[in-house]
Enzyme design. Structure first.
Site, PDB file in Angstrom:
ATOM      1  N   CYS A 237      -4.931   2.364  -3.727  1.00  0.00           N
ATOM      2  CA  CYS A 237      -3.631   2.630  -3.386  1.00  0.00           C
ATOM      3  C   CYS A 237      -2.268   1.492  -3.509  1.00  0.00           C
ATOM      4  CB  CYS A 237      -4.153   3.463  -1.972  1.00  0.00           C
ATOM      5  SG  CYS A 237      -4.672   4.286  -1.459  1.00  0.00           S
TER       6      CYS A 237
ATOM      7  N   GLN B 101      -4.559  -4.654   7.695  1.00  0.00           N
ATOM      8  CA  GLN B 101      -5.447  -5.732   6.652  1.00  0.00           C
ATOM      9  C   GLN B 101      -5.536  -7.031   7.621  1.00  0.00           C
ATOM     10  OE1 GLN B 101      -8.172  -5.065   4.959  1.00  0.00           O
ATOM     11  NE2 GLN B 101      -6.978  -2.747   4.132  1.00  0.00           N
TER      12      GLN B 101
ATOM     13  N   LYS C 257     -10.992   0.541  10.457  1.00  0.00           N
ATOM     14  CA  LYS C 257     -10.862  -0.727   9.480  1.00  0.00           C
ATOM     15  C   LYS C 257     -11.323  -1.867  10.732  1.00  0.00           C
ATOM     16  CE  LYS C 257      -7.607   0.614   6.327  1.00  0.00           C
ATOM     17  NZ  LYS C 257      -7.576   1.604   4.710  1.00  0.00           N
TER      18      LYS C 257
ATOM     19  N   ASP D 265       2.643  -4.343   8.064  1.00  0.00           N
ATOM     20  CA  ASP D 265       1.839  -3.206   8.348  1.00  0.00           C
ATOM     21  C   ASP D 265       0.898  -4.107   8.032  1.00  0.00           C
ATOM     22  OD1 ASP D 265      -0.560  -2.204   7.072  1.00  0.00           O
ATOM     23  OD2 ASP D 265       0.748  -1.604   4.980  1.00  0.00           O
TER      24      ASP D 265
ATOM     25  N   HIS E 275       0.893  -1.113  -0.399  1.00  0.00           N
ATOM     26  CA  HIS E 275      -0.018  -0.286   0.101  1.00  0.00           C
ATOM     27  C   HIS E 275       0.794   1.542  -0.140  1.00  0.00           C
ATOM     28  CE1 HIS E 275      -3.187   3.096   1.858  1.00  0.00           C
ATOM     29  NE2 HIS E 275      -3.627   1.738   1.075  1.00  0.00           N
TER      30      HIS E 275
HETATM   31  N1  7TS Z   1      -1.840  -0.578   4.671  1.00  0.00           N
HETATM   32  C1  7TS Z   1      -2.969  -1.202   3.506  1.00  0.00           C
HETATM   33  C2  7TS Z   1      -2.164  -2.498   3.844  1.00  0.00           C
HETATM   34  C3  7TS Z   1      -3.956  -0.497   3.559  1.00  0.00           C
HETATM   35  O1  7TS Z   1      -4.887  -1.487   3.608  1.00  0.00           O
HETATM   36  C4  7TS Z   1      -4.176   0.527   4.588  1.00  0.00           C
HETATM   37  C5  7TS Z   1      -5.608   1.007   4.230  1.00  0.00           C
HETATM   38  C6  7TS Z   1      -3.034   1.659   5.279  1.00  0.00           C
HETATM   39  C7  7TS Z   1      -2.179   1.169   5.069  1.00  0.00           C
HETATM   40  C8  7TS Z   1      -3.252   2.520   4.998  1.00  0.00           C
HETATM   41  O2  7TS Z   1      -4.637   2.218   5.925  1.00  0.00           O
HETATM   42  P1  7TS Z   1      -4.315   4.217   6.574  1.00  0.00           P
HETATM   43  O3  7TS Z   1      -6.046   4.004   8.161  1.00  0.00           O
HETATM   44  O4  7TS Z   1      -3.798   5.379   6.988  1.00  0.00           O
HETATM   45  O5  7TS Z   1      -5.641   4.436   5.400  1.00  0.00           O
HETATM   46  N2  7TS Z   1      -6.406   0.117   2.757  1.00  0.00           N
HETATM   47  C9  7TS Z   1      -7.328   0.479   1.979  1.00  0.00           C
HETATM   48  C10 7TS Z   1      -8.029  -0.013   1.069  1.00  0.00           C
HETATM   49  O6  7TS Z   1      -7.849  -0.770   0.383  1.00  0.00           O
HETATM   50  N3  7TS Z   1      -9.118   1.036   0.691  1.00  0.00           N
HETATM   51  O7  7TS Z   1      -8.989   1.911   1.299  1.00  0.00           O
HETATM   52  C11 7TS Z   1      -7.841   2.123   2.499  1.00  0.00           C
END
Ligand code: 7TS
Length: 409
Positions: free
Chosen positions: A366, A203, A226, A200, A123
């Site tokens: 992303c 997920q 999430k 990371d 990501h």
């Molecule tokens: N890493 C992974 C694997 C992610 O899926 C996401 C967000 C992030 C980092 C960033 O998370 P945040 O809370 O800092 O934004 N993924 C997604 C997605 O798959 N669709 O929208 C956000």
């Protein structure tokens, strides 16, 4: 089904709403999950009954708010089996948690000629901070490649790291492919090589039982939003010895011990990394989300996701012209199903599905470099959580058939 999904659905007010006159089928959980009443109530309770700043007030409200905030930290620590609440730092999101490590540990420890090891499935949140660090320091970034079924190519695991590899960072579960990475095995190899290992977990933590000590990672980052919690709260778990050594990220109130006109000394962990008034209400409500997941049991959350993903893979594979990504075995993947359908553009699929009440994500998720590796401009992605049912998968499939027919005309 492992979970009593009908009972769970009653806790989520938003699931009662309609979209374009159709019942909402929310399949965009990898972007953000919906929130149960228990989490919404925790927010309201805080603002109605004990709203106050924390760690400074001598009054009753301040003490109650401080206790609730720190209790949430302890719940998070237990949820991922961290060795202590002090190893849990609250940030805004996963992105900020990873940036914190890149800016503090990274700036102090990565030098010219060093290497940062990532994967082809990052990501952008676990890519940009390291690219920037590498550019600043004259270090290089190497990427672990993918196999044909989009798992990590780890055949030469013992040769994965070399003497210059200072840190490796990768997703626990890919947000675009669903692939679950063998982080425990990679952590062991990293340790043998003296390389730090960041997971990371954006997920991972929402979907799998996570034990950071069993994984053996140095850092684990994830986001509350999430996993049934509010937006605006992220977590960085760090091995306490490492966090002790690291310089603060942001400077200001709360993170100091003593300040003079000449300089300052730093507060203890974890507050050294929490400058300024934190996101008190959302952290407390995140505690309610953890309670909710604990009550369901993360083993059951995972099992439910295997069941529904298995069903989705089976149903979707019956559609002519569908191309699905990620490993075929639902036990090797999280609740994410990415696909392309004939020559339909993913955005067109997403738009037509929306008119059937079905919310999915379409695009590059992303992960632009990954899309380039797959040779596509993007994918359509359905992602599941505790409240999704097989009947909703049926609605998705029917809506996809209708999409194909719509564009055939
Ligand atoms: N890493 C992974 C694997 C992610 O899926 C996401 C967000 C992030 C980092 C960033 O998370 P945040 O809370 O800092 O934004 N993924 C997604 C997605 O798959 N669709 O929208 C956000």
């Amino acid at each position: 089904m492992t979970l009593d999904v009908q009972r769970i659905r009653e806790d989520f007010p938003i699931l009662e709403r309609q979209v374009y006159g159709k019942p909402l089928v929310y399949l965009d959980n990898a972007a953000t999950s919906q929130k149960p009443r228990q989490v919404i109530d925790a927010l309201v309770d805080y603002y109605e009954n004990y709203n106050a700043n924390i760690h400074r007030a001598v009054h009753c409200l301040g003490e109650e708010a401080t206790a609730a905030y720190e209790e949430a930290r302890a719940k998070v620590a237990k949820f991922i089996n961290a060795p202590s609440p002090e190893s849990i730092i609250f940030t805004r999101n996963t992105t900020e948690a990873i940036n914190l490590v890149a800016y503090t540990w990274g700036r102090a420890n990565v030098r010219e000629g060093d290497e940062i090891l990532l994967t082809q499935m990052e990501h952008h949140s676990n890519l940009i901070p390291w690219q920037r660090l590498a550019a600043e320091k004259g270090a290089s970034v190497r990427y672990i490649e993918l196999t044909d079924s989009q798992t990590l190519a780890l055949d030469g695991l013992e040769n994965l790291f070399d003497a210059r590899t200072r840190i490796a960072a990768m997703p626990h579960v890919s947000n675009s492919l669903g692939t679950i990475n063998p982080v425990e095995k990679i952590a062991a190899e990293a340790r043998r090589n003296g390389t730090l290992f960041l997971v990371d977990g954006a997920q991972g933590a929402p979907h799998l039982p996570v034990d950071v000590q069993a994984i053996g990672c140095d850092f684990y980052a994830f986001s509350a939003h999430k996993m049934l919690g509010p937006t605006g709260v992220g977590v960085l778990y760090g091995r306490p010895e490492l966090l002790e050594e690291m310089e603060p990220f942001l400077g200001g109130g709360e993170m100091i011990r003593k300040v003079t006109y000449e300089g300052a000394t730093w507060n203890d962990l974890p507050w050294k990394f929490e400058a300024g008034t934190p996101n008190i209400a959302d952290v407390i409500a995140f505690g309610a989300a953890i309670d909710y997941l604990d009550h369901l049991g993360m083993e059951n959350v995972r099992e439910h996701e295997v069941e529904i993903t298995d069903y989705a893979l089976t149903r979707l594979s019956q559609l002519e012209g569908i191309v699905m990504y990620g490993p075929p075995d639902p036990r090797e993947r999280g609740g994410v199903v990415s696909f392309n359908f004939g020559d339909l553009h993913p955005h067109d699929i997403g738009t037509v599905l929306d008119h059937h009440g079905v919310a999915i994500r379409a695009g590059h998720h992303c992960t632009q470099p990954l899309m380039r590796t797959l040779g596509v401009s993007g994918t359509a992605r359905a992602s599941f959580y505790v409240y999704n049912t097989p009947e909703e998968v049926d609605v998705l499939v029917e809506a996809l058939e209708a999409t194909r027919d719509f564009f055939k005309r």
